[in-house]
Design an enzyme around this catalytic site. Structure first.
Site, PDB file in Angstrom:
ATOM      1  N   SER A   1      -9.192  -0.798   1.837  1.00 40.13           N
ATOM      2  CA  SER A   1      -8.466   0.316   2.452  1.00 40.13           C
ATOM      3  C   SER A   1      -7.638  -0.168   3.644  1.00 40.13           C
ATOM      4  O   SER A   1      -6.705  -0.946   3.481  1.00 40.13           O
ATOM      5  CB  SER A   1      -9.457   1.424   2.838  1.00 40.13           C
ATOM      6  N   LEU A   2      -8.002   0.230   4.860  1.00 37.95           N
ATOM      7  CA  LEU A   2      -7.318  -0.241   6.066  1.00 37.95           C
ATOM      8  C   LEU A   2      -7.216  -1.777   6.095  1.00 37.95           C
ATOM      9  O   LEU A   2      -6.226  -2.352   6.538  1.00 37.95           O
ATOM     10  CB  LEU A   2      -8.084   0.244   7.294  1.00 37.95           C
TER      11      LEU A   2
ATOM     12  N   ARG B   1      -0.343   4.896  10.456  1.00 36.14           N
ATOM     13  CA  ARG B   1      -1.235   5.323   9.363  1.00 36.14           C
ATOM     14  C   ARG B   1      -2.386   6.164   9.910  1.00 36.14           C
ATOM     15  O   ARG B   1      -2.710   7.229   9.385  1.00 36.14           O
ATOM     16  CB  ARG B   1      -1.773   4.086   8.649  1.00 36.14           C
TER      17      ARG B   1
ATOM     18  N   HIS C   1      -8.017   8.801   0.625  1.00 30.76           N
ATOM     19  CA  HIS C   1      -7.793   8.351  -0.758  1.00 30.76           C
ATOM     20  C   HIS C   1      -7.944   9.496  -1.770  1.00 30.76           C
ATOM     21  O   HIS C   1      -8.585   9.347  -2.813  1.00 30.76           O
ATOM     22  CB  HIS C   1      -8.719   7.173  -1.097  1.00 30.76           C
TER      23      HIS C   1
ATOM     24  N   GLN D   1      -1.554   3.663  -1.810  1.00 29.00           N
ATOM     25  CA  GLN D   1      -2.958   3.500  -1.442  1.00 29.00           C
ATOM     26  C   GLN D   1      -3.581   4.733  -0.775  1.00 29.00           C
ATOM     27  O   GLN D   1      -4.755   5.018  -0.971  1.00 29.00           O
ATOM     28  CB  GLN D   1      -3.085   2.278  -0.517  1.00 29.00           C
TER      29      GLN D   1
END
Length: 293
Positions: free
Chosen positions: A88-89, A113, A195, A244
């Site tokens: 993820s990040l 983000r 997500h 993503q």
């Protein structure tokens, strides 16, 4: 082949990065540069803040990114990846580590983000839940059959899948999954449905920032969360990074592909050892370790 992996949100702890700051001039310079870029002293929060301060999304994401990226830079010649991936990040950390993004651009994108995700969470209350002990197919089918928005969000390792969506839908899915034999189906202490389709406003906001940022040809492939395969094309990397936010993190599939492509030594760069544990559950035959000075 050396696979370097970078953790995501949840790996943070008070005091993270302090040893790097105190013992390496390069690290100190980069941390101070980060304070200037962000417009607040993130080092104060990382080194001596409270767990609550550190848990704010706008702090957590840049903090983990900084710990990971600065450690990879301080490792110097000992950092020699054949492939990278981030959870993820962590994908942003991996992209700085493999030369796709420079430090400043990477930090700015991570900050944008975090703020965009925070805003999206405030628009609609939502949540995530960890489901343990069921096959992926059972979890996927249950999400499809549950009313409202609830989707698979993190394929962490076999038998561990996180779902994400509207609070009522996630709760309903958890009850069904327990009936289906899940060992556990428990809500996670997160700010919202990462997500999932509920992150669409954040995806749109971040897309513009990513498109406007220069991406270089990386020194080695990145295995991104969305396609799970090796990517080196800068335009493809951008597209996958934009996808993503609303797509699932396919960590299990990414690690399996890295192993298939020759990855046999996985080094976690950043706070904690969560990813090493997941890699061992995916394939116990590979070596895992922490990146240390």
């Amino acid at each position: 082949m050396n696979a370097y992996i970078f953790p995501g949100q949840g790996a943070q702890f008070v005091g993270m990065g302090l040893d790097l700051y105190e013992n390496h001039n390069q690290a100190q310079e980069l941390f101070e540069q980060a304070n200037d870029i962000l417009g607040f002293s993130i080092t104060d929060i990382m080194f001596e803040g409270t767990p609550e301060d550190l848990k704010q999304t706008k702090v957590t994401q840049p903090a983990i990114f900084l710990h990971s990226v600065i450690l990879s830079k301080v490792l110097g010649e000992n950092f020699n990846p054949d492939m990278v991936a981030g959870h993820s990040l962590g994908e942003f950390s991996a992209l700085v580590a493999n030369g796709t993004l420079n430090f400043e651009d990477g930090l700015k994108l991570v900050s944008q983000r975090a703020l965009a995700m925070q805003k999206a969470c405030e628009v609609q209350p939502s949540t995530m839940a960890a489901v343990l002990g069921l096959d992926d197919e059972v979890v996927e089918k249950t999400c499809q059959e549950t009313g409202g928005i609830v989707v698979p969000a993190n394929y962490n390792c076999p038998g561990q899948l996180v779902i994400s969506g509207e609070i009522e839908a996630v709760n309903a899915a958890c009850e069904k999954l327990k009936e289906a034999g899940a060992r556990r189906a428990l809500l996670l202490p997160v700010g919202g449905a990462f997500h999932s389709p509920l992150m669409e406003p954040a995806r749109e906001e971040l897309a513009a920032a990513i498109e406007a940022t220069n991406f270089s040809v990386p020194i080695c492939p990145i295995y991104q969360n969305v396609p799970t395969t090796a990517v080196t094309n800068a335009d493809e990397i951008k597209t996958n990074l934009i996808s993503q936010l609303t797509a699932p993190v396919k960590w299990t599939q990414s690690v399996q592909q890295m192993i298939k492509d020759g990855g046999n030594s996985f080094v976690e760069v950043g706070p904690g050892k969560v990813l090493q544990g997941l890699v061992r559950k995916i394939d116990s035959s590979v070596e895992t370790s922490s990146g240390t000075i």
